[in-house]
Design a protein around this motif. Structure first.
Motif, PDB file in Angstrom:
ATOM      1  N   LEU A  14      71.651  47.719  35.178  1.00 28.64           N
ATOM      2  CA  LEU A  14      72.058  49.205  34.914  1.00 28.64           C
ATOM      3  C   LEU A  14      72.850  49.716  36.003  1.00 28.64           C
ATOM      4  CD1 LEU A  14      68.270  50.510  34.252  1.00 28.64           C
ATOM      5  CD2 LEU A  14      70.083  49.373  32.653  1.00 28.64           C
ATOM      6  N   TYR A  16      77.339  50.384  36.737  1.00 31.65           N
ATOM      7  CA  TYR A  16      78.252  51.538  36.053  1.00 31.65           C
ATOM      8  C   TYR A  16      78.549  51.559  34.890  1.00 31.65           C
ATOM      9  CZ  TYR A  16      83.039  53.056  34.834  1.00 31.65           C
ATOM     10  OH  TYR A  16      84.082  53.716  34.091  1.00 31.65           O
ATOM     11  N   TYR A  17      78.846  50.482  34.074  1.00 33.13           N
ATOM     12  CA  TYR A  17      79.185  50.629  32.417  1.00 33.13           C
ATOM     13  C   TYR A  17      78.055  50.941  31.815  1.00 33.13           C
ATOM     14  CZ  TYR A  17      81.872  49.454  28.509  1.00 33.13           C
ATOM     15  OH  TYR A  17      82.599  49.597  27.305  1.00 33.13           O
ATOM     16  N   THR A  39      66.357  45.342  34.207  1.00 26.28           N
ATOM     17  CA  THR A  39      66.925  45.700  35.681  1.00 26.28           C
ATOM     18  C   THR A  39      66.156  45.214  36.720  1.00 26.28           C
ATOM     19  OG1 THR A  39      67.450  47.566  37.164  1.00 26.28           O
ATOM     20  CG2 THR A  39      65.390  47.733  35.758  1.00 26.28           C
ATOM     21  N   GLY A  40      66.997  44.995  37.812  1.00 24.43           N
ATOM     22  CA  GLY A  40      66.445  44.165  39.165  1.00 24.43           C
ATOM     23  C   GLY A  40      66.173  45.270  40.062  1.00 24.43           C
ATOM     24  N   SER A  41      66.241  46.564  39.621  1.00 26.96           N
ATOM     25  CA  SER A  41      66.109  47.788  40.545  1.00 26.96           C
ATOM     26  C   SER A  41      65.119  48.839  40.341  1.00 26.96           C
ATOM     27  CB  SER A  41      67.365  48.616  40.600  1.00 26.96           C
ATOM     28  OG  SER A  41      68.428  47.666  41.193  1.00 26.96           O
ATOM     29  N   LYS A  44      65.544  52.371  39.507  1.00 29.03           N
ATOM     30  CA  LYS A  44      66.218  52.936  38.324  1.00 29.03           C
ATOM     31  C   LYS A  44      65.219  53.257  36.996  1.00 29.03           C
ATOM     32  CE  LYS A  44      70.505  50.533  39.377  1.00 29.03           C
ATOM     33  NZ  LYS A  44      71.433  49.415  39.244  1.00 29.03           N
ATOM     34  N   TYR A  62      64.553  40.560  35.552  1.00 28.62           N
ATOM     35  CA  TYR A  62      65.408  39.425  35.331  1.00 28.62           C
ATOM     36  C   TYR A  62      64.255  38.336  35.278  1.00 28.62           C
ATOM     37  CZ  TYR A  62      69.080  42.285  36.365  1.00 28.62           C
ATOM     38  OH  TYR A  62      69.915  43.555  36.316  1.00 28.62           O
ATOM     39  N   ASN A  83      80.000  38.932  36.155  1.00 31.18           N
ATOM     40  CA  ASN A  83      80.401  37.850  35.180  1.00 31.18           C
ATOM     41  C   ASN A  83      79.801  36.609  35.246  1.00 31.18           C
ATOM     42  OD1 ASN A  83      82.217  40.115  34.285  1.00 31.18           O
ATOM     43  ND2 ASN A  83      83.749  39.343  35.588  1.00 31.18           N
ATOM     44  N   HIS A  86      76.428  36.161  33.184  1.00 26.99           N
ATOM     45  CA  HIS A  86      76.363  36.516  31.703  1.00 26.99           C
ATOM     46  C   HIS A  86      75.829  35.278  31.165  1.00 26.99           C
ATOM     47  CE1 HIS A  86      80.013  39.541  31.496  1.00 26.99           C
ATOM     48  NE2 HIS A  86      78.964  40.044  32.173  1.00 26.99           N
ATOM     49  N   LYS A 104      82.686  41.693  28.221  1.00 25.70           N
ATOM     50  CA  LYS A 104      83.778  40.703  28.674  1.00 25.70           C
ATOM     51  C   LYS A 104      83.936  40.582  30.275  1.00 25.70           C
ATOM     52  CE  LYS A 104      86.547  43.032  30.888  1.00 25.70           C
ATOM     53  NZ  LYS A 104      86.031  43.801  32.244  1.00 25.70           N
ATOM     54  N   ARG A 132      86.054  46.109  23.420  1.00 30.01           N
ATOM     55  CA  ARG A 132      86.134  47.224  22.542  1.00 30.01           C
ATOM     56  C   ARG A 132      87.201  47.775  21.949  1.00 30.01           C
ATOM     57  NH1 ARG A 132      88.592  50.658  26.299  1.00 30.01           N
ATOM     58  NH2 ARG A 132      88.160  49.742  28.324  1.00 30.01           N
ATOM     59  N   TRP A 173      80.687  42.754  43.923  1.00 33.66           N
ATOM     60  CA  TRP A 173      80.581  41.503  43.206  1.00 33.66           C
ATOM     61  C   TRP A 173      82.125  41.347  42.804  1.00 33.66           C
ATOM     62  CZ3 TRP A 173      81.974  41.083  38.248  1.00 33.66           C
ATOM     63  CH2 TRP A 173      81.699  42.173  37.268  1.00 33.66           C
TER      64      TRP A 173
HETATM   65  P1  NDP Z   1      78.138  47.184  38.284  1.00 35.84           P
HETATM   66  O1  NDP Z   1      78.223  46.294  39.471  1.00 35.84           O
HETATM   67  O2  NDP Z   1      78.476  48.648  38.355  1.00 35.84           O
HETATM   68  O3  NDP Z   1      76.578  46.694  37.543  1.00 35.84           O
HETATM   69  C1  NDP Z   1      76.308  45.489  37.619  1.00 35.84           C
HETATM   70  C2  NDP Z   1      74.581  45.464  37.498  1.00 35.84           C
HETATM   71  O4  NDP Z   1      74.325  44.349  37.336  1.00 35.84           O
HETATM   72  C3  NDP Z   1      74.039  46.216  38.645  1.00 35.84           C
HETATM   73  O5  NDP Z   1      73.938  47.537  38.635  1.00 35.84           O
HETATM   74  C4  NDP Z   1      72.723  45.192  38.543  1.00 35.84           C
HETATM   75  O6  NDP Z   1      71.740  46.288  37.698  1.00 35.84           O
HETATM   76  C5  NDP Z   1      73.005  44.206  37.952  1.00 35.84           C
HETATM   77  N1  NDP Z   1      73.168  42.968  38.924  1.00 35.84           N
HETATM   78  C6  NDP Z   1      72.078  42.047  38.559  1.00 35.84           C
HETATM   79  N2  NDP Z   1      72.372  40.928  39.667  1.00 35.84           N
HETATM   80  C7  NDP Z   1      73.460  41.521  40.428  1.00 35.84           C
HETATM   81  C8  NDP Z   1      74.116  40.876  41.633  1.00 35.84           C
HETATM   82  N3  NDP Z   1      73.666  39.897  42.102  1.00 35.84           N
HETATM   83  N4  NDP Z   1      74.963  41.737  41.967  1.00 35.84           N
HETATM   84  C9  NDP Z   1      75.611  42.818  41.599  1.00 35.84           C
HETATM   85  N5  NDP Z   1      74.666  43.543  40.421  1.00 35.84           N
HETATM   86  C10 NDP Z   1      73.861  42.790  39.891  1.00 35.84           C
HETATM   87  O7  NDP Z   1      79.034  46.317  37.355  1.00 35.84           O
HETATM   88  P2  NDP Z   1      79.842  46.977  35.865  1.00 35.84           P
HETATM   89  O8  NDP Z   1      78.806  47.840  35.148  1.00 35.84           O
HETATM   90  O9  NDP Z   1      81.069  47.596  36.283  1.00 35.84           O
HETATM   91  O10 NDP Z   1      80.311  45.574  35.062  1.00 35.84           O
HETATM   92  C11 NDP Z   1      79.223  44.998  34.337  1.00 35.84           C
HETATM   93  C12 NDP Z   1      79.812  44.075  33.268  1.00 35.84           C
HETATM   94  O11 NDP Z   1      80.439  45.057  32.637  1.00 35.84           O
HETATM   95  C13 NDP Z   1      80.988  43.291  33.890  1.00 35.84           C
HETATM   96  O12 NDP Z   1      80.910  41.826  33.089  1.00 35.84           O
HETATM   97  C14 NDP Z   1      82.241  44.096  33.412  1.00 35.84           C
HETATM   98  O13 NDP Z   1      83.377  43.022  33.281  1.00 35.84           O
HETATM   99  C15 NDP Z   1      81.865  44.559  32.083  1.00 35.84           C
HETATM  100  N6  NDP Z   1      82.497  45.801  31.802  1.00 35.84           N
HETATM  101  C16 NDP Z   1      83.158  46.118  30.892  1.00 35.84           C
HETATM  102  C17 NDP Z   1      84.055  47.316  30.291  1.00 35.84           C
HETATM  103  C18 NDP Z   1      84.737  47.516  29.039  1.00 35.84           C
HETATM  104  O14 NDP Z   1      85.225  48.389  28.886  1.00 35.84           O
HETATM  105  N7  NDP Z   1      84.135  46.545  28.343  1.00 35.84           N
HETATM  106  C19 NDP Z   1      84.153  48.317  31.397  1.00 35.84           C
HETATM  107  C20 NDP Z   1      83.136  48.119  32.772  1.00 35.84           C
HETATM  108  C21 NDP Z   1      82.816  46.788  32.945  1.00 35.84           C
HETATM  109  P3  NDP Z   1      70.395  46.356  38.102  1.00 35.84           P
HETATM  110  O15 NDP Z   1      70.393  47.379  39.379  1.00 35.84           O
HETATM  111  O16 NDP Z   1      69.792  47.341  37.089  1.00 35.84           O
HETATM  112  O17 NDP Z   1      69.742  45.029  38.064  1.00 35.84           O
END
Ligand code: NDP
Length: 333
Positions: A14, A16-17, A39-41, A44, A62, A83, A86, A104, A132, A173
């Protein structure tokens, strides 16, 4: 069994995207809706539950997300993680018998992509990659022009996508190698996918160089220049970077051509042809359109528009780009 009205989607990660784009888009979709979160948070969880009415039994972390196998309300698991994660969580989702939507870039090397495809095949679930743009109407026109050739045979292409990454958070990351960061994975797959869909062809060879103007803050590739040779002598020059805001896809053909700028913005793609025709931007929600297309494919038992193999094709080229750069720009076939 009765056809479900809407598929239930669970977002994994959960950040940004998910927060800013996918969850709001899932309020607009006709064929799927947001029903679960992974989610790991813990902080949230109440926020998402209050905002989207997510039931307690549809909340996972997770460690326990494999238990979604017993949950009929969730049909699709959407992987929106860093990434390098994934593959692991796509495989868990597939093994839980759920359809997999994976963001992606599909994964961080071709071998991981193949493992995801294999797990989805074995479990008889659909797999689609979050490209997309391939669902976006102006882009779809460009894709159809690869066959229709309204300006004659395509000769050369130029594609670039990047943004200025301030690197304010050195632990993020996206600038961390272990988690699959770097401009090539984050933005570089757009020009790569773009020149592939604009030609409808697969590259025969690639050569690449990586430059980094801020090695002290960007611990991954910062700028990658790569050029591709396609069949029929078609060539593409591509660039991706964390050092500048750039976003263009240009196609040059025998009798003119066309250019999209930007070609992958959420707010709409804008374009112009060499004879002055405007390619009007699609004003709808791209993510909603993508997820509805992908949900309908599942509901109707049809292949998805952007299957796992499409993600793999790009990552095979990314593997070659990194290999070429390691070898000082040697052309890799
Ligand atoms: P963020 O860093 O904003 O979010 C990633 C989320 O992953 C975190 O908030 C966290 O959620 C979870 N997470 C679990 N383990 C980890 C870790 N070790 N470090 C960091 N975060 C972790 O990334 P984005 O949302 O920007 O990107 C996520 C994916 O979406 C990427 O693959 C990116 O390429 C893709 N993307 C695609 C877009 C598109 O237009 N198609 C646009 C933007 C991103 P939680 O706290 O809930 O566990």
């Amino acid at each position: 069994p009765r056809k479900k009205e809407k598929l239930g989607v669970a977002l994994v990660g959960l950040g940004y995207y998910s927060t800013d784009l996918l969850a709001p888009a899932l309020q607009l979709t006709e064929h799927c809706e947001l029903r679960g979160i992974v989610t790991g948070s813990p902080e949230k969880i109440p926020v998402w539950q209050a905002k989207y009415g997510i039931k307690d039994h549809n909340v996972y972390n997770y460690e326990n997300m494999h238990k979604v196998a017993d949950n009929d309300e969730i049909d699709v698991i959407y992987i929106v993680l860093p990434n390098a994660l994934h593959k692991k969580y796509s495989v868990i989702a597939a093994n839980a018998g759920k359809h997999v939507w994976c963001e992606k870039p599909m994964a961080v090397n071709a071998q991981e992509c193949r493992e995801i495809i294999e797990a989805c095949k074995k479990n008889n679930v659909q797999l689609t990659i979050g490209y997309r743009m391939q669902h976006e109407p102006v882009t779809q026109k460009i894709i159809s022009w690869a066959k229709q050739k309204p300006y004659g045979n395509i000769k050369t292409l130029y594609a670039e996508a990047g943004f200025y990454h301030g690197a304010n958070d050195p632990t993020h990351w996206k600038i961390n190698k272990e988690l699959g960061g770097g401009a090539m994975f984050d933005m570089g797959v757009y020009p790569l996918n773009g020149v592939r869909y604009a030609t409808g062809l697969e590259p025969l060879s690639v050569s690449a160089v990586i430059e980094n103007s801020r090695p002290d803050v960007i611990a991954t590739d910062e700028t990658t220049l790569f050029n591709l040779e396609f069949p029929d002598g078609i060539t593409a020059e591509c660039k991706t970077t964390f050092a500048a805001n750039i976003n263009t896809l240009q196609v040059n053909a025998d009798n003119g051509g066309y250019k999209l700028q930007p070609f992958q913005s959420y707010r709409g793609v804008a374009g112009i042809t060499s004879d002055g025709k405007k390619l009007e931007a699609f004003k709808g929600n791209q993510q909603a359109r993508q997820m509805d297309d992908d949900a309908l494919a599942i509901i109707n038992g049809k292949p998805p528009l952007v299957a796992g193999e499409e993600g793999l094709k790009d990552i095979k080229v990314v593997d070659a780009i990194f290999e070429s750069a390691r070898q000082g720009g040697k052309r890799i076939t």
